[in-house]
Write an enzyme that holds these catalytic residues in place. Structure first.
Site, PDB file in Angstrom:
ATOM      1  N   ARG A  65       0.844  -1.195   0.000  1.00 17.19           N
ATOM      2  CA  ARG A  65       0.000   0.000   0.000  1.00 17.19           C
ATOM      3  C   ARG A  65       0.885   1.254   0.000  1.00 17.19           C
ATOM      4  O   ARG A  65       0.525   2.271  -0.559  1.00 17.19           O
ATOM      5  CB  ARG A  65      -0.920  -0.015   1.227  1.00 17.19           C
ATOM      6  CG  ARG A  65      -1.998  -1.103   1.130  1.00 17.19           C
ATOM      7  CD  ARG A  65      -2.839  -1.163   2.390  1.00 17.19           C
ATOM      8  NE  ARG A  65      -3.908  -2.155   2.293  1.00 17.19           N
ATOM      9  CZ  ARG A  65      -3.812  -3.410   2.696  1.00 17.19           C
ATOM     10  NH1 ARG A  65      -2.689  -3.868   3.206  1.00 17.19           N
ATOM     11  NH2 ARG A  65      -4.835  -4.238   2.587  1.00 17.19           N
ATOM     12  N   ASP A 120     -11.405  -4.676   7.636  1.00 20.66           N
ATOM     13  CA  ASP A 120     -10.501  -5.646   8.270  1.00 20.66           C
ATOM     14  C   ASP A 120     -11.275  -6.525   9.256  1.00 20.66           C
ATOM     15  O   ASP A 120     -11.077  -7.743   9.306  1.00 20.66           O
ATOM     16  CB  ASP A 120      -9.348  -4.911   8.971  1.00 20.66           C
ATOM     17  CG  ASP A 120      -8.475  -4.144   7.972  1.00 20.66           C
ATOM     18  OD1 ASP A 120      -8.386  -4.581   6.811  1.00 20.66           O
ATOM     19  OD2 ASP A 120      -7.898  -3.104   8.348  1.00 20.66           O
ATOM     20  N   ARG A 139     -13.405  -9.030   7.387  1.00 24.62           N
ATOM     21  CA  ARG A 139     -12.608 -10.175   6.904  1.00 24.62           C
ATOM     22  C   ARG A 139     -12.379 -11.162   8.040  1.00 24.62           C
ATOM     23  O   ARG A 139     -12.552 -12.378   7.871  1.00 24.62           O
ATOM     24  CB  ARG A 139     -11.269  -9.665   6.350  1.00 24.62           C
ATOM     25  CG  ARG A 139     -11.441  -8.987   5.006  1.00 24.62           C
ATOM     26  CD  ARG A 139     -10.143  -8.461   4.423  1.00 24.62           C
ATOM     27  NE  ARG A 139     -10.399  -8.000   3.065  1.00 24.62           N
ATOM     28  CZ  ARG A 139      -9.722  -7.033   2.450  1.00 24.62           C
ATOM     29  NH1 ARG A 139      -8.726  -6.430   3.059  1.00 24.62           N
ATOM     30  NH2 ARG A 139     -10.022  -6.691   1.215  1.00 24.62           N
ATOM     31  N   HIS A 157      -4.212   0.401   8.446  1.00 27.89           N
ATOM     32  CA  HIS A 157      -4.711  -0.532   7.429  1.00 27.89           C
ATOM     33  C   HIS A 157      -3.485  -0.984   6.668  1.00 27.89           C
ATOM     34  O   HIS A 157      -2.913  -0.255   5.899  1.00 27.89           O
ATOM     35  CB  HIS A 157      -5.687   0.188   6.511  1.00 27.89           C
ATOM     36  CG  HIS A 157      -6.267  -0.702   5.456  1.00 27.89           C
ATOM     37  ND1 HIS A 157      -6.869  -1.900   5.754  1.00 27.89           N
ATOM     38  CD2 HIS A 157      -6.323  -0.570   4.120  1.00 27.89           C
ATOM     39  CE1 HIS A 157      -7.287  -2.452   4.628  1.00 27.89           C
ATOM     40  NE2 HIS A 157      -6.972  -1.674   3.630  1.00 27.89           N
TER      41      HIS A 157
END
Ligand code: TXD
Length: 326
Positions: free
Chosen positions: A103, A163, A166, A190
């Site tokens: 990221r 998150d 998930r 994140h």
């Protein structure tokens, strides 16, 4: 301005309906605009730099509304003037990860994009709120806060809900229960530095640590941490979008309907958890004023230290932008 645009604009001006602009009509943006319209949260403006893309998608969504039972009108544009007086912006514009990219690789490019968009938001909707989705998430929130000069309660990021979702989904698969029965908490940045908290993760009131052995929990935590990369590697040409879009739409709903929901979001800390002037994922109360409260959980020394490590990564990357972009 075309006549249709003028009518849309005038209609919005006199209407009590909320106006939500989704910036970026890519995978996450288009899906999120559709989710927001399905939830009937207000009228949606979908904006992108690519000519025709938001207009075409907007028309398609507008035509889906009668079937879906929604009163939301969706309208696509390339012009920020059409976003004037939006109550809320969902910022999804930017580059997405390709296999092998972290990221952070997206840092400079997306910071430039976010900066240019926030300047437009400030100009056209100075009292709006911003939900940032663009990666690297926590740093982009910090860029948006700096460039907008808005109060920090009005600028927040979507990551923790995704998150946690998930984690919830993987736990539900493992325990063969409905994901609705699983309440999970994921803090931190994140990215690889996210901090899932199995100790505070409940399945029908029972803590996860009482339900599964440590090695199983660790495997679920690792899969959650790499949840985005698992999808990037399978798709090869982009990253996840159904769950990210649903998460951003849930935040929009909590704000626009003043739900006062407690959700994990990237929020600006000013002393909470011993951290200052940094965006990081924490539980917050989301309502019509935006981030109305930052909830301080009692963390163990290890959890707190993981949160601080996560925040240090965000600050370090944000500092790389100083002088270069900000
Ligand atoms: O958990 C999270 N926060 C995330 C973040 C989960 C999933 C995706 N995440 C990030 O969102 C991802 O890493 C990207 O940075 C963004 C958008 O992901 P998406 O998958 O939607 O990327 P696309 O499909 O490439 O779409 C990006 C769109 C594309 O249509 C571009 O033309 C547009 O952004 N774009 C712009 N629109 C407006 N203005 C500017 N300047 C601009 N630049 C690109």
């Amino acid at each position: 301005m075309q006549v249709a645009v003028k009518v849309f604009y005038l209609y919005n001006y006199f209407s009590m309906k909320k106006k939500i602009t989704v910036v970026g009509a890519g995978h996450v943006g288009a899906t999120c605009a559709h989710d927001i319209a399905l939830k009937n949260l207000g009228d949606v403006v979908l904006l992108d730099v690519v000519g025709g893309l938001p207009q075409g998608l907007g028309l398609d969504m507008l035509q889906a509304a009668p079937i879906e039972g929604s009163d939301s009108q969706v309208f696509g544009t390339n012009d920020y003037a059409d976003t004037k007086d939006s109550d809320l912006y969902v910022m999804t514009a930017g580059l997405a990860r390709k296999p092998g990219m972290s990221r952070e690789d997206l840092l400079i490019k997306n910071a430039q994009i976010v900066k240019s968009i926030v300047e437009q938001i400030k100009k056209h909707s100075p009292t709006s709120m911003i939900i940032v989705v663009t990666n690297p998430l926590d740093i982009m929130c910090q860029v948006a806060l700096k460039v907008s000069g808005f109060e920090s309660r009005r600028v927040m990021g979507m990551a923790g809900i995704l998150d946690a979702a998930r984690f919830r989904a993987f736990i539900a698969l493992e325990l063969k229960v409905s994901a609705q029965e699983v309440e999970a908490m994921v803090l931190g940045g994140h990215g690889d530095a996210m901090v899932p908290l199995p100790r505070l993760t409940l399945v029908k009131g029972k803590t996860l640590t009482d339900l599964l052995p440590e090695d199983k929990i660790n495997a679920l935590v690792e899969r959650t941490r790499a949840g985005g990369a698992e999808i990037v590697n399978l798709l090869k040409t982009g990253s996840a979008y159904y769950a990210p879009a649903a998460a951003a739409a849930q935040m929009a709903e909590a704000i626009l309907l003043d739900q006062k929901k407690l959700l994990p979001c990237s929020a600006y800390l000013n002393g909470q958890y011993g951290l200052k002037e940094v965006y990081i994922g924490v539980p917050v109360k989301l309502g019509s004023s935006g981030v109305e409260e930052i909830v301080e959980l009692k963390l163990t020394a290890d959890e707190l230290s993981a949160l601080k490590t996560s925040a240090a990564v965000v600050s370090e990357n944000f500092n790389k932008l100083k002088g270069e972009i900000l």
